[in-house]
Design an enzyme around this catalytic site. Structure first.
Site, mmCIF file in Angstrom:
data_model
loop_
_atom_site.group_PDB
_atom_site.id
_atom_site.type_symbol
_atom_site.label_atom_id
_atom_site.label_comp_id
_atom_site.label_asym_id
_atom_site.label_seq_id
_atom_site.Cartn_x
_atom_site.Cartn_y
_atom_site.Cartn_z
ATOM 1 N N GLY A 1 11.142 2.855 1.153
ATOM 2 C CA GLY A 1 11.740 3.720 0.164
ATOM 3 C C GLY A 1 11.370 5.176 0.308
ATOM 4 O O GLY A 1 10.672 5.577 1.235
ATOM 5 N N ASP B 1 -5.415 -4.643 -3.566
ATOM 6 C CA ASP B 1 -5.181 -3.661 -2.505
ATOM 7 C C ASP B 1 -5.743 -2.303 -2.903
ATOM 8 O O ASP B 1 -5.088 -1.274 -2.745
ATOM 9 C CB ASP B 1 -3.687 -3.556 -2.194
ATOM 10 C CG ASP B 1 -3.422 -2.810 -0.885
ATOM 11 O OD1 ASP B 1 -4.321 -2.804 -0.009
ATOM 12 O OD2 ASP B 1 -2.331 -2.231 -0.726
#
Length: 501
Positions: free
Chosen positions: A33, A151
């Site tokens: 994106g 993460d």
């Protein structure tokens, strides 16, 4: 089908291009994106937003998971998803976030560049403390609501620039986040390779089947050490990595080179790890006899009897069952000695970090950070680039890097009860404790720097998210500005990194 009614709805539907000005303001680009810095066209407010366009048509399962989580999570230290736009004409998906001007990856890079230019300028210790406190506060909120981030790394920790939330930490990139209450299968069966390698806990590298909140705590310890030294504590070469196999020799070697090989008494369950036979075959304990975290941090002028080191040691405990929790860390003596943490991590000082640069629409994707493998995250959020920091003297400007974007990760959708109920915010006991006769500048209840504590600002919730997630196997990817995931180069002193939202 009533086509007239459908056409009427389409005409009334809000379109991104009608509401926001973002042309020529691209600040991130990646595999999944683009991220734009946007403002409202109607001038209703002067806020800056991060507008992320997800590549492709339709919405992926991983995007559904991230959106579902973000719509539920409400905390001052978690990035806020303001709105989701679905374009029925071209089937594009747009996510609207609060705009954060900085992230820890760029902030640390700024200070690392000052060392390379022979004009070392360390991150102020007061700023490090405030950053760490707010990271722990946000993670405590996630963990209290049964969410693992999975993460955490500097690029996913955003810091707000000038404005009402100046200097506020925002944890971003929920693409790999997972609900962990009553999982149908062991997490490792669903997506065995999680967390960027440099910040991956040793139990993950040894194939742990039922990893816990402790993996986020290890990553926070890695970030803490990096803030103190301006260098990734467990950086290593990461070439030819098989992401389907959690075991990674070079990464374990780096951890043992810093920490030493774990003694049986320090990690009794290490023998139960699936990759323990491989560990025995590939490693010799005597190789790391002279290695210890104490020696490593002493090289960076952190004394082993200091409160900062003692907390770092608790965060980087090898045995996940003995690793400190976020709630325990928030009450650590380190946060109770002067200088106390502040809500504005810049402590009201001038911010020296450069703002994010705009990218040309036809500018090729940045080449940096390709050597740090990580799990693919098919949907993520844009993180903000580094900009300005605390009061230290201005360092020579580092190489400017542009933000990149990536997609969202993993795959789970909101199901069952849906996200409607929202989180119940109940104050966690004990987190407002401060040393006697000391006035807190920030706490789980939050307050303006130096001002009174407002309990409504930093409340935690012990309630579970009011929906279930069905999980697909997560694939690996890069990320967008702190609003997604990105990669770091093995040449960490000169590489660029994408940001997350």
């Amino acid at each position: 089908m009533d086509y007239d009614f459908k056409a009427k709805l389409a005409a009334e539907r809000e379109r991104v291009e009608d509401l926001f000005e973002y042309e020529g303001c691209k600040v991130g680009r990646g595999t999944y994106g683009h991220v734009y810095k946007a403002r409202r066209k109607d001038g209703k407010d002067e806020k800056e937003y991060a507008l992320k366009q997800i590549e492709g048509t339709g919405i992926s399962m991983s995007a559904c998971r991230e959106i579902a989580l973000l719509r539920e999570l409400k905390h001052p230290n978690v990035i806020a998803l303001q709105k989701v736009f679905l374009s029925h004409s071209d089937r594009k998906v747009w996510l609207l976030f609060d705009y954060a001007e900085h992230d820890l990856w760029h902030i640390i890079k700024f200070h690392r560049a000052s060392k390379a230019n022979k004009k070392p300028m360390q991150l102020p210790r007061s700023m490090v403390k405030s950053l760490l406190y707010q990271i722990l506060d946000g993670i405590h909120y996630l963990h209290a609501n049964w969410v693992l981030h999975r993460d955490l790394k500097p690029a996913n920790i955003l810091v707000m620039g000038e404005g009402p939330e100046r200097g506020r930490v925002k944890i971003a990139d929920m693409g790999f986040a997972r609900l962990f209450n009553s999982p149908l299968k062991p997490l490792a069966d669903l997506d065995p390779v999680v967390v960027t390698f440099w910040y991956r806990a040793p139990e993950l590298l040894l194939g742990a089947r039922h990893y816990t909140k402790a993996i986020d705590i290890w990553a926070i310890g890695c970030i803490f050490a990096e803030l103190l030294t301006s260098e990734p504590i467990f950086h290593c070469r990461q070439e030819d990595i098989k992401t389907s196999n959690p075991f990674h020799h070079d990464q374990l070697d780096r951890i043992f080179s810093v920490m030493g090989f774990p003694a049986d008494k320090d990690w009794e369950d290490i023998r139960k790890m699936p990759e323990y036979p491989t560990l025995q075959k590939d490693f010799r304990r005597t190789t790391y006899a002279n290695s210890s975290l104490i020696k490593y941090m002493e090289k960076h002028k952190v004394k082993p009897d200091s409160k900062v080191f003692l907390l770092l040691q608790k965060l980087l405990t090898m045995d996940p069952t003995k690793r400190i929790t976020s709630e325990q860390a928030l009450q650590d003596p380190y946060f109770q000695e002067d200088p106390l943490p502040t809500l504005d991590v810049f402590a009201g000082c001038q911010i020296p970090y450069p703002k994010r640069e705009f990218l040309n629409e036809d500018e090729p994707e940045e080449k940096g950070d390709k050597n740090q493998p990580q799990q693919q995250n098919p949907h993520q959020q844009p993180a903000a680039p580094a900009q300005q920091t605390a009061a230290p003297p201005q360092a020579p400007p580092p190489q400017q890097s542009s933000a990149q974007t990536n997609g969202t990760a993993g795959g789970a959708t909101a199901g069952g009860g849906g996200a409607g109920a929202g989180l119940q915010h109940s104050q966690d006991p004990g987190l407002n404790q401060v040393p006697p006769n000391k006035k807190p500048r920030i706490g789980p209840s939050g307050a303006n720097s130096g001002g009174p504590v407002m309990p409504s600002d930093y409340q935690h919730s012990s309630s579970r998210l009011n929906y279930q997630s069905s999980v697909q196997g997560s694939s690996q990817s890069q990320s967008t500005l702190g609003y997604s995931s990105s990669q770091q180069s093995t040449q960490y002193h000169s590489s660029h990194q994408t940001h997350r939202y």
